[in-house]
Design a protein around this motif. Sequence first.
Motif, PDB file in Angstrom:
ATOM      1  N   TYR A 136       0.841  -1.203   0.000  1.00 30.55           N
ATOM      2  CA  TYR A 136       0.000   0.000   0.000  1.00 30.55           C
ATOM      3  C   TYR A 136       0.875   1.252   0.000  1.00 30.55           C
ATOM      4  O   TYR A 136       0.643   2.198  -0.774  1.00 30.55           O
ATOM      5  CB  TYR A 136      -0.912  -0.028   1.222  1.00 30.55           C
ATOM      6  N   ASP A 137       1.889   1.269   0.850  1.00 30.82           N
ATOM      7  CA  ASP A 137       2.795   2.425   0.921  1.00 30.82           C
ATOM      8  C   ASP A 137       3.538   2.637  -0.390  1.00 30.82           C
ATOM      9  O   ASP A 137       3.873   3.774  -0.745  1.00 30.82           O
ATOM     10  CB  ASP A 137       3.797   2.242   2.063  1.00 30.82           C
ATOM     11  N   ALA A 138       3.791   1.540  -1.107  1.00 33.11           N
ATOM     12  CA  ALA A 138       4.499   1.628  -2.391  1.00 33.11           C
ATOM     13  C   ALA A 138       3.564   1.998  -3.543  1.00 33.11           C
ATOM     14  O   ALA A 138       4.013   2.112  -4.688  1.00 33.11           O
ATOM     15  CB  ALA A 138       5.193   0.301  -2.690  1.00 33.11           C
ATOM     16  N   GLY A 139       2.276   2.189  -3.257  1.00 27.44           N
ATOM     17  CA  GLY A 139       1.316   2.564  -4.297  1.00 27.44           C
ATOM     18  C   GLY A 139       0.813   1.408  -5.133  1.00 27.44           C
ATOM     19  O   GLY A 139       0.195   1.620  -6.178  1.00 27.44           O
ATOM     20  N   GLU A 140       1.040   0.181  -4.669  1.00 26.34           N
ATOM     21  CA  GLU A 140       0.624  -0.992  -5.437  1.00 26.34           C
ATOM     22  C   GLU A 140      -0.823  -1.399  -5.157  1.00 26.34           C
ATOM     23  O   GLU A 140      -1.406  -2.184  -5.900  1.00 26.34           O
ATOM     24  CB  GLU A 140       1.554  -2.169  -5.118  1.00 26.34           C
ATOM     25  N   LEU A 141      -1.419  -0.872  -4.075  1.00 22.77           N
ATOM     26  CA  LEU A 141      -2.791  -1.201  -3.700  1.00 22.77           C
ATOM     27  C   LEU A 141      -3.575   0.077  -3.419  1.00 22.77           C
ATOM     28  O   LEU A 141      -3.026   1.040  -2.868  1.00 22.77           O
ATOM     29  CB  LEU A 141      -2.811  -2.098  -2.455  1.00 22.77           C
ATOM     30  N   ASP A 142      -4.860   0.072  -3.797  1.00 23.21           N
ATOM     31  CA  ASP A 142      -5.712   1.226  -3.521  1.00 23.21           C
ATOM     32  C   ASP A 142      -6.051   1.330  -2.037  1.00 23.21           C
ATOM     33  O   ASP A 142      -6.187   2.419  -1.488  1.00 23.21           O
ATOM     34  CB  ASP A 142      -7.030   1.123  -4.306  1.00 23.21           C
ATOM     35  N   ALA A 143      -6.221   0.190  -1.406  1.00 24.29           N
ATOM     36  CA  ALA A 143      -6.625   0.158  -0.003  1.00 24.29           C
ATOM     37  C   ALA A 143      -6.203  -1.159   0.626  1.00 24.29           C
ATOM     38  O   ALA A 143      -6.002  -2.155  -0.080  1.00 24.29           O
ATOM     39  CB  ALA A 143      -8.139   0.331   0.122  1.00 24.29           C
ATOM     40  N   VAL A 144      -6.070  -1.148   1.947  1.00 22.88           N
ATOM     41  CA  VAL A 144      -5.723  -2.373   2.667  1.00 22.88           C
ATOM     42  C   VAL A 144      -6.545  -2.473   3.943  1.00 22.88           C
ATOM     43  O   VAL A 144      -6.918  -1.464   4.548  1.00 22.88           O
ATOM     44  CB  VAL A 144      -4.219  -2.434   3.039  1.00 22.88           C
ATOM     45  N   ILE A 145      -6.838  -3.706   4.320  1.00 25.25           N
ATOM     46  CA  ILE A 145      -7.464  -4.004   5.609  1.00 25.25           C
ATOM     47  C   ILE A 145      -6.447  -4.840   6.376  1.00 25.25           C
ATOM     48  O   ILE A 145      -6.170  -5.987   6.002  1.00 25.25           O
ATOM     49  CB  ILE A 145      -8.785  -4.769   5.428  1.00 25.25           C
ATOM     50  N   VAL A 146      -5.879  -4.256   7.409  1.00 24.94           N
ATOM     51  CA  VAL A 146      -4.763  -4.888   8.112  1.00 24.94           C
ATOM     52  C   VAL A 146      -4.933  -4.750   9.613  1.00 24.94           C
ATOM     53  O   VAL A 146      -5.703  -3.920  10.101  1.00 24.94           O
ATOM     54  CB  VAL A 146      -3.411  -4.262   7.694  1.00 24.94           C
ATOM     55  N   ARG A 147      -4.172  -5.562  10.331  1.00 20.44           N
ATOM     56  CA  ARG A 147      -4.121  -5.415  11.774  1.00 20.44           C
ATOM     57  C   ARG A 147      -3.153  -4.286  12.128  1.00 20.44           C
ATOM     58  O   ARG A 147      -2.102  -4.149  11.502  1.00 20.44           O
ATOM     59  CB  ARG A 147      -3.665  -6.714  12.433  1.00 20.44           C
ATOM     60  N   GLN A 148      -3.537  -3.487  13.092  1.00 16.59           N
ATOM     61  CA  GLN A 148      -2.673  -2.391  13.517  1.00 16.59           C
ATOM     62  C   GLN A 148      -1.451  -2.956  14.215  1.00 16.59           C
ATOM     63  O   GLN A 148      -1.562  -3.700  15.199  1.00 16.59           O
ATOM     64  CB  GLN A 148      -3.424  -1.458  14.459  1.00 16.59           C
ATOM     65  N   GLU A 149      -0.288  -2.625  13.692  1.00 15.84           N
ATOM     66  CA  GLU A 149       0.954  -3.140  14.258  1.00 15.84           C
ATOM     67  C   GLU A 149       1.904  -1.997  14.549  1.00 15.84           C
ATOM     68  O   GLU A 149       1.950  -0.995  13.824  1.00 15.84           O
ATOM     69  CB  GLU A 149       1.614  -4.136  13.296  1.00 15.84           C
ATOM     70  N   GLY A 150       2.690  -2.155  15.593  1.00 10.77           N
ATOM     71  CA  GLY A 150       3.717  -1.174  15.909  1.00 10.77           C
ATOM     72  C   GLY A 150       3.142   0.206  16.185  1.00 10.77           C
ATOM     73  O   GLY A 150       2.086   0.363  16.792  1.00 10.77           O
ATOM     74  N   SER A 151       3.845   1.217  15.686  1.00  6.19           N
ATOM     75  CA  SER A 151       3.455   2.608  15.942  1.00  6.19           C
ATOM     76  C   SER A 151       2.659   3.214  14.795  1.00  6.19           C
ATOM     77  O   SER A 151       2.440   4.416  14.762  1.00  6.19           O
ATOM     78  CB  SER A 151       4.715   3.449  16.195  1.00  6.19           C
ATOM     79  N   ARG A 152       2.207   2.392  13.864  1.00  6.59           N
ATOM     80  CA  ARG A 152       1.459   2.888  12.711  1.00  6.59           C
ATOM     81  C   ARG A 152       0.178   3.585  13.171  1.00  6.59           C
ATOM     82  O   ARG A 152      -0.589   3.057  13.963  1.00  6.59           O
ATOM     83  CB  ARG A 152       1.100   1.732  11.782  1.00  6.59           C
ATOM     84  N   ARG A 153      -0.070   4.769  12.661  1.00 12.44           N
ATOM     85  CA  ARG A 153      -1.262   5.521  13.021  1.00 12.44           C
ATOM     86  C   ARG A 153      -2.070   5.827  11.760  1.00 12.44           C
ATOM     87  O   ARG A 153      -1.620   5.605  10.647  1.00 12.44           O
ATOM     88  CB  ARG A 153      -0.885   6.820  13.733  1.00 12.44           C
ATOM     89  N   GLY A 154      -3.246   6.381  11.962  1.00 13.32           N
ATOM     90  CA  GLY A 154      -4.107   6.708  10.828  1.00 13.32           C
ATOM     91  C   GLY A 154      -4.986   5.535  10.450  1.00 13.32           C
ATOM     92  O   GLY A 154      -4.941   4.460  11.060  1.00 13.32           O
ATOM     93  N   GLY A 155      -5.802   5.738   9.446  1.00 11.28           N
ATOM     94  CA  GLY A 155      -6.701   4.689   9.003  1.00 11.28           C
ATOM     95  C   GLY A 155      -8.031   4.743   9.744  1.00 11.28           C
ATOM     96  O   GLY A 155      -8.233   5.531  10.671  1.00 11.28           O
TER      97      GLY A 155
END
Length: 283
Positions: A136-155
């Motif tokens: 997703y970060d690389a622009g290969e996917l329009d959207a993702v449904i993921v488990r929140q891991e680490g310090s990732r925020r937003g969504g």
Amino acid sequence: MTAMLDIATIKAFLLVADLQSFTRAAEALGTTQAAVSLKLQRLETLLGKRLVERSPRAVRLTAEGASFLDRARALMAAHDHALSGEAPAAQSLSLGISDHAAGPELVPLLERLHAMSSNMTLAVTIGFSREMQDAYDAGELDAVIVRQEGSRRGGEKLTEDEFGWFAARRFTLPKGEPLPLATLAPPCGVRAIAVRALDKAGTAWRERFVGGGVTAVVAAALAGLAIAPLARRIAPPGLIDIGPTHKLPKLGSSKVMLHSKVSDPAKLAALRAVAATFRSAAA
């Protein structure tokens, strides 16, 4: 004066029928429950028929509502076709879903996306949360449904899962032996949570089965090979949580998040339906 059907009202009716909830339909439309309820009341008055049965726990179509459903879908399809012209531009939505988050929502999710836009090409990838997030970060996917891991925020939070130690009802653990685990391979975040919890509690364990997907891990647990750390939402009926019985450490919970870069109205509508599907299943 001849009565006229309103397209926005028909769309609201279809979402209520698909999601079986006024609240989830309102979320998918980006409006309020009261507004959706009013639209349905007006539609029922216009048609002179009761289309839905409301109860505190669920919304169900009446026989007349079920009969009207196919005609409503045909009307929406004709409307979309009229707007797009004879040669509608092909649209695609690329969606990445964490294997441990997909669960039973995947089938109704795809059904509702198809019902909303049968012309849209869906590209769904299942994998590790970290891999989906990287794509997703690389622009290969329009959207993702993921488990929140680490310090990732937003969504956008879709649901929050509680985890347990699941095994077949006939599973027995011989005394004095390490706990046999069925997991995905690293870098699976759920595996990491389970291993950390066991190590912290001083519980001996061994990897009995490593699966290439959650379906394989569940199969191993159902076969009685090992214990699988799973979200309660995705554990099938044949498995039970044996954590309390064996005094295993608690695994806690994990948020399931939707991240999206979509701005196209049709894709946004599809993703709102995705969010409503997850929330509906978790309710």
